[in-house]
Design an enzyme around this catalytic site. Structure first.
Site, mmCIF file in Angstrom:
data_model
loop_
_atom_site.group_PDB
_atom_site.id
_atom_site.type_symbol
_atom_site.label_atom_id
_atom_site.label_comp_id
_atom_site.label_asym_id
_atom_site.label_seq_id
_atom_site.Cartn_x
_atom_site.Cartn_y
_atom_site.Cartn_z
ATOM 1 N N GLU A 169 0.723 -1.239 0.027
ATOM 2 C CA GLU A 169 0.022 0.107 -0.104
ATOM 3 C C GLU A 169 0.873 1.364 -0.101
ATOM 4 O O GLU A 169 0.442 2.227 -0.616
ATOM 5 C CB GLU A 169 -0.772 0.120 0.999
ATOM 6 C CG GLU A 169 -2.080 -0.885 1.190
ATOM 7 C CD GLU A 169 -3.113 -0.554 0.314
ATOM 8 O OE1 GLU A 169 -3.141 0.578 0.111
ATOM 9 O OE2 GLU A 169 -3.833 -1.574 -0.338
ATOM 10 N N ARG A 208 23.976 5.916 23.492
ATOM 11 C CA ARG A 208 22.804 5.135 24.059
ATOM 12 C C ARG A 208 23.300 3.606 23.940
ATOM 13 O O ARG A 208 23.230 2.831 24.961
ATOM 14 C CB ARG A 208 21.528 5.326 23.606
ATOM 15 C CG ARG A 208 20.294 4.871 24.247
ATOM 16 C CD ARG A 208 19.081 5.069 23.837
ATOM 17 N NE ARG A 208 18.753 4.604 22.745
ATOM 18 C CZ ARG A 208 18.402 4.921 21.375
ATOM 19 N NH1 ARG A 208 18.284 6.111 21.404
ATOM 20 N NH2 ARG A 208 17.929 4.287 20.528
ATOM 21 N N ARG A 250 10.100 1.445 5.651
ATOM 22 C CA ARG A 250 8.826 0.739 6.207
ATOM 23 C C ARG A 250 7.736 0.535 4.994
ATOM 24 O O ARG A 250 7.628 1.377 4.317
ATOM 25 C CB ARG A 250 8.143 1.786 7.282
ATOM 26 C CG ARG A 250 6.903 1.294 7.742
ATOM 27 C CD ARG A 250 6.514 2.159 9.207
ATOM 28 N NE ARG A 250 7.335 2.116 9.990
ATOM 29 C CZ ARG A 250 7.826 3.365 10.935
ATOM 30 N NH1 ARG A 250 6.677 4.190 10.774
ATOM 31 N NH2 ARG A 250 8.541 3.155 11.925
ATOM 32 N N LYS A 253 5.003 -7.789 20.489
ATOM 33 C CA LYS A 253 5.647 -7.285 21.774
ATOM 34 C C LYS A 253 4.686 -7.264 22.914
ATOM 35 O O LYS A 253 3.403 -7.203 22.613
ATOM 36 C CB LYS A 253 6.287 -5.959 21.443
ATOM 37 C CG LYS A 253 7.664 -5.952 20.461
ATOM 38 C CD LYS A 253 8.454 -4.741 20.754
ATOM 39 C CE LYS A 253 9.617 -5.005 19.929
ATOM 40 N NZ LYS A 253 10.347 -3.772 20.210
ATOM 41 N N GLU A 305 17.367 -1.159 7.705
ATOM 42 C CA GLU A 305 16.244 -1.914 8.633
ATOM 43 C C GLU A 305 14.986 -1.725 7.624
ATOM 44 O O GLU A 305 14.690 -0.860 7.224
ATOM 45 C CB GLU A 305 16.163 -1.136 9.936
ATOM 46 C CG GLU A 305 15.021 -2.087 10.688
ATOM 47 C CD GLU A 305 14.795 -1.290 12.139
ATOM 48 O OE1 GLU A 305 15.400 -2.088 13.189
ATOM 49 O OE2 GLU A 305 13.980 -0.317 12.122
ATOM 50 N N ALA A 316 0.701 1.477 15.443
ATOM 51 C CA ALA A 316 1.965 1.656 15.913
ATOM 52 C C ALA A 316 2.134 3.262 15.675
ATOM 53 O O ALA A 316 3.021 3.828 16.939
ATOM 54 C CB ALA A 316 3.032 0.965 15.136
ATOM 55 N N HIS A 367 3.418 5.418 18.962
ATOM 56 C CA HIS A 367 4.536 6.037 19.294
ATOM 57 C C HIS A 367 4.398 7.336 19.551
ATOM 58 O O HIS A 367 5.114 7.936 20.530
ATOM 59 C CB HIS A 367 4.882 6.016 17.561
ATOM 60 C CG HIS A 367 6.475 6.822 17.534
ATOM 61 N ND1 HIS A 367 7.600 6.116 18.097
ATOM 62 C CD2 HIS A 367 6.685 8.024 17.102
ATOM 63 C CE1 HIS A 367 8.505 6.866 17.672
ATOM 64 N NE2 HIS A 367 8.032 7.952 17.238
HETATM 65 P P1 GTP Z 1 16.746 -0.146 18.510
HETATM 66 O O1 GTP Z 1 16.822 -0.626 17.044
HETATM 67 O O2 GTP Z 1 17.943 0.394 18.933
HETATM 68 O O3 GTP Z 1 15.599 0.704 18.932
HETATM 69 O O4 GTP Z 1 16.747 -1.422 19.282
HETATM 70 P P2 GTP Z 1 15.934 -2.984 18.986
HETATM 71 O O5 GTP Z 1 16.843 -3.647 17.708
HETATM 72 O O6 GTP Z 1 15.903 -3.721 20.160
HETATM 73 O O7 GTP Z 1 14.648 -2.462 18.478
HETATM 74 P P3 GTP Z 1 13.458 -3.039 17.544
HETATM 75 O O8 GTP Z 1 14.101 -3.917 16.355
HETATM 76 O O9 GTP Z 1 12.601 -3.828 18.379
HETATM 77 O O10 GTP Z 1 12.810 -1.960 17.224
HETATM 78 C C1 GTP Z 1 13.328 -1.039 16.144
HETATM 79 C C2 GTP Z 1 12.086 -0.069 15.716
HETATM 80 O O11 GTP Z 1 11.256 -0.793 15.220
HETATM 81 C C3 GTP Z 1 11.986 1.069 16.365
HETATM 82 O O12 GTP Z 1 12.964 1.979 16.125
HETATM 83 C C4 GTP Z 1 10.396 1.342 16.012
HETATM 84 O O13 GTP Z 1 10.480 2.153 14.825
HETATM 85 C C5 GTP Z 1 9.723 0.270 15.717
HETATM 86 N N1 GTP Z 1 9.279 -0.404 17.027
HETATM 87 C C6 GTP Z 1 9.977 -1.357 17.732
HETATM 88 N N2 GTP Z 1 9.064 -1.527 18.986
HETATM 89 C C7 GTP Z 1 8.012 -0.811 18.850
HETATM 90 C C8 GTP Z 1 6.893 -0.564 19.659
HETATM 91 O O14 GTP Z 1 6.537 -1.026 20.856
HETATM 92 N N3 GTP Z 1 6.204 0.603 19.154
HETATM 93 C C9 GTP Z 1 5.953 1.357 17.926
HETATM 94 N N4 GTP Z 1 5.487 2.268 17.830
HETATM 95 N N5 GTP Z 1 7.263 1.030 17.307
HETATM 96 C C10 GTP Z 1 8.064 0.073 17.527
HETATM 97 MG MG MG Z 2 16.556 -2.838 15.901
#
Ligand code: GTP
Ligand code: MG
Length: 216
Positions: free
Chosen positions: A51, A69, A90, A125, A152, A164, A168
């Site tokens: 989409e 971080r 995305r 999650k 990613e 989401a 967010h």
């Molecule tokens: P980071 O990449 O450092 O954030 O850690 P990670 O690799 O453990 O994160 P993960 O792969 O779970 O998530 C990466 C991305 O997915 C985030 O930057 C968000 O864009 C999205 N995301 C993950 N969890 C959530 C959530 O609970 N809510 C929303 N809205 N987005 C999420």
């Molecule tokens: Mg990640």
């Protein structure tokens, strides 16, 4: 960012530009691949599984904040090796089945190396978040070398995306300390969105089956 030993500001600036450009190129390669899949799938199945496609390169501020971080040294080699989401894409799909199809079609390409795959659709999650997450590596052909870059890719349905984006906003509004009552409601909304996805997919399959019968 740490300057190279013989570095001048100009060298550093040029190196930074080259650094972000490689991500831009890698992202464009992926976007072209996604667009080809979209067009071809539409041609074959007379509907688009995709989409919407969004993309972004992390800003220097956001790269620096994440490096601090995650304890990633602030130099280009470490960032290249350890930060996987400098380029982000995305993909929003119509139906759950399509998210997996799009994932498989991308992952199956010989110049796309899947480094990590997380299925938050099968295993959401705890807050209710659903999506497919894939870290891929693609080769970028520069004038003097091939630079592999990570990106990613998040793939989800329209309903998951709707959820989401609201989650967010709420998360930021409360600075991460979302009250339990709101968290419960979000969890509930995730269930409703999940049911909508199943219902829509069912409807879609019914219509496709009807069409197929009519054609025979
Ligand atoms: P980071 O990449 O450092 O954030 O850690 P990670 O690799 O453990 O994160 P993960 O792969 O779970 O998530 C990466 C991305 O997915 C985030 O930057 C968000 O864009 C999205 N995301 C993950 N969890 C959530 C959530 O609970 N809510 C929303 N809205 N987005 C999420
Ligand atoms: Mg990640």
């Amino acid at each position: 960012m740490t300057a190279p030993p013989d570095g001048t500001l100009r060298t550093l600036r040029d190196e930074f530009t080259r650094f972000t450009m490689s991500y831009q190129f890698g992202m464009e390669e992926l976007l072209t691949k996604i667009n080809i899949l979209k067009e071809e799938f539409t041609h074959l199945h007379s509907y688009s599984p995709i989409e919407h496609v969004g993309s972004r390169i992390k800003t220097p501020d956001s790269i620096t904040a994440k490096a601090i971080r995650k304890n990633i040294p602030l130099n280009f080699d470490s960032l290249r090796a350890q930060m996987f989401d400098i380029a982000g894409i995305r993909i929003t799909c119509s139906f759950i089945e399509d998210t997996y199809k799009v994932k498989d079609m991308l992952a199956g390409q010989h110049d796309v190396r899947v480094v990590e795959f997380e299925d938050y659709i099968a295993n959401p999650k705890p807050n209710g978040y659903k999506s497919l997450h894939m870290i891929v590596e693609v080769p970028v052909f520069l004038s003097d070398r091939v630079q592999p870059v990570f990106a990613e890719i998040q793939i989800r349905t329209i309903a998951m995306d709707f959820w989401a984006s609201l989650e967010h906003k709420i998360f930021y509004k409360y600075d991460g300390e979302v009250p339990q009552s709101i968290r419960d409601e979000l969890q509930d909304a995730a269930d409703v969105a999940g049911r909508l996805d199943v219902k829509m997919e069912h409807l879609h399959n019914e219509v496709q089956a009807l069409d197929a019968r009519r054609e025979n």
